[in-house]
Design an enzyme around this catalytic site. Structure first.
Site, mmCIF file in Angstrom:
data_model
loop_
_atom_site.group_PDB
_atom_site.id
_atom_site.type_symbol
_atom_site.label_atom_id
_atom_site.label_comp_id
_atom_site.label_asym_id
_atom_site.label_seq_id
_atom_site.Cartn_x
_atom_site.Cartn_y
_atom_site.Cartn_z
ATOM 1 N N LEU A 186 1.081 -1.277 0.086
ATOM 2 C CA LEU A 186 0.124 0.093 -0.140
ATOM 3 C C LEU A 186 0.766 1.146 -0.147
ATOM 4 O O LEU A 186 1.807 1.413 0.814
ATOM 5 C CB LEU A 186 -0.779 0.047 1.257
ATOM 6 N N ASP A 187 0.647 1.947 -0.698
ATOM 7 C CA ASP A 187 1.332 3.680 -1.011
ATOM 8 C C ASP A 187 1.277 4.151 0.475
ATOM 9 O O ASP A 187 0.176 3.905 1.122
ATOM 10 C CB ASP A 187 0.773 4.300 -1.851
#
Length: 338
Positions: free
Chosen positions: A75-76
């Site tokens: 996940l960013d």
């Protein structure tokens, strides 16, 4: 509460956390290692007794020998939501269906395709209506081919793509597009100008724009990067809207928003991103289903400061929270005794 016992310890399993926006996925992994690597739930008791509890190395052979933990898709930093952690069978979570909610802000595109990056160019946005976006979404549903952002860590001939863009080195070949499936894609909320989002303050210099343009030469037709100013108007905020989507593994949500901006004759970037489901792990598990919930991140944050006391069941609070949501991979199923 019934006591949970295991016929065999340690276990190998999967659990999901509710990742907050801000930390990188790798920093979350490293923080979890300090707890997981000191728990008899995941490490042999004799090893713990011999080694004693203490700080776990995050890199190298010794770190892998103590405990193996990975994630089912990165996940960013901007993103929050479902993030699976565990030692094995994570590949199935890379390929499984995922659900997201994301807020798109019109009129500006960035190098990272989200609000963490720098402004690359601005474009008119007042002409974009909800109906225009609804119509454009049809192009992104079903099986599509998607190009990753040029400012990504993906490598081409041993060099990260972002290195080509920053140094103005022409790409040796087009960025390979990935085949992904968009099972559903809809507008969840049309915010219009009633929001607090704004474009990033940091913007590309002329030299940085020229370098990016040079990197794209030969792989894009007339890659001209320049601002297109909005005709004079009011001082309202650029239009924002929320999308919900169900996609296959490997889909770049940021790329969907970026490309959608182009499709409606504007520019766009992601300002919020939440992964609400990955496989059978969900932020809001459906009732009467086999869905599993996520352990709130503050459970681990508190345990990192102090694990607290061991309860009558033999586990600390954070271990109990994990056990309640754990999917065993290599161990007999949990047994509950009164």
């Amino acid at each position: 509460m019934p006591k949970v016992t295991f016929p065999q310890l340690p276990v190998s399993g999967l659990f999901a956390i509710a990742k907050p926006s801000g930390p990188t996925s790798m920093s979350v992994i490293n923080d979890l290692k300090q707890l997981v690597g000191n728990s008899r739930l995941f490490v042999e008791a004799d090893k713990l007794e011999k080694r004693g509890k203490g700080k776990i190395p995050t890199k190298g052979k010794r770190a892998r020998e103590i405990v193996k933990i990975g994630q089912g898709g990165t996940l960013d930093p901007l993103a929050d939501g479902v993030s699976e952690k565990g030692p094995k069978r994570l590949n199935e979570f890379l390929d499984c269906v995922k659900e997201y909610r994301t807020t798109a802000l019109l009129g500006c595109e960035t190098d990272t395709y989200d609000s963490e990056g720098s402004r690359v160019r601005v474009a008119p946005w007042r002409h974009v209506t909800r109906e225009a976006v609804e119509s454009a979404l049809n192009k992104f549903r079903g099986e599509i081919h998607q190009a990753p952002p040029i400012f990504s860590a993906l490598k081409m001939e041993g060099r990260p793509l972002y290195d080509y863009a920053r140094k103005g080195i022409p790409l040796p070949r087009p960025i390979e597009k990935r085949k992904v499936t968009i099972h559903s894609l809809d507008i969840l909320e049309w915010k219009g100008s009633a929001h607090q989002f704004c474009w990033p303050e940091k913007e590309f210099t002329s030299d940085e724009k020229n370098a990016m343009q040079k990197a794209l030469e030969g792989v894009e037709e007339n890659p001209i990067i320049r601002d297109e100013l909005e005709p004079a108007g009011g001082d309202e905020s650029p239009t924002a809207f929320v999308l919900s989507m169900k996609v296959s593994g490997g889909t770049y949500v940021r790329s969907i928003v970026h490309d959608l901006g182009h499709a409606v004759g504007s520019a766009a970037h992601v300002v919020t991103l939440t992964r609400s489901r990955q496989g059978r792990f969900a932020l809001e598990p459906a009732a009467d289903s086999e869905d599993k919930g996520c352990v709130p991140w503050d459970v681990f944050s508190r345990a990192s400061e102090s694990e607290g006391d061991v309860g009558e069941d033999g586990w600390t609070q954070w271990e109990r929270e994990v056990i309640d949501r754990l999917e065993i991979v290599e161990s007999p199923k949990l047994q509950k005794t009164s």
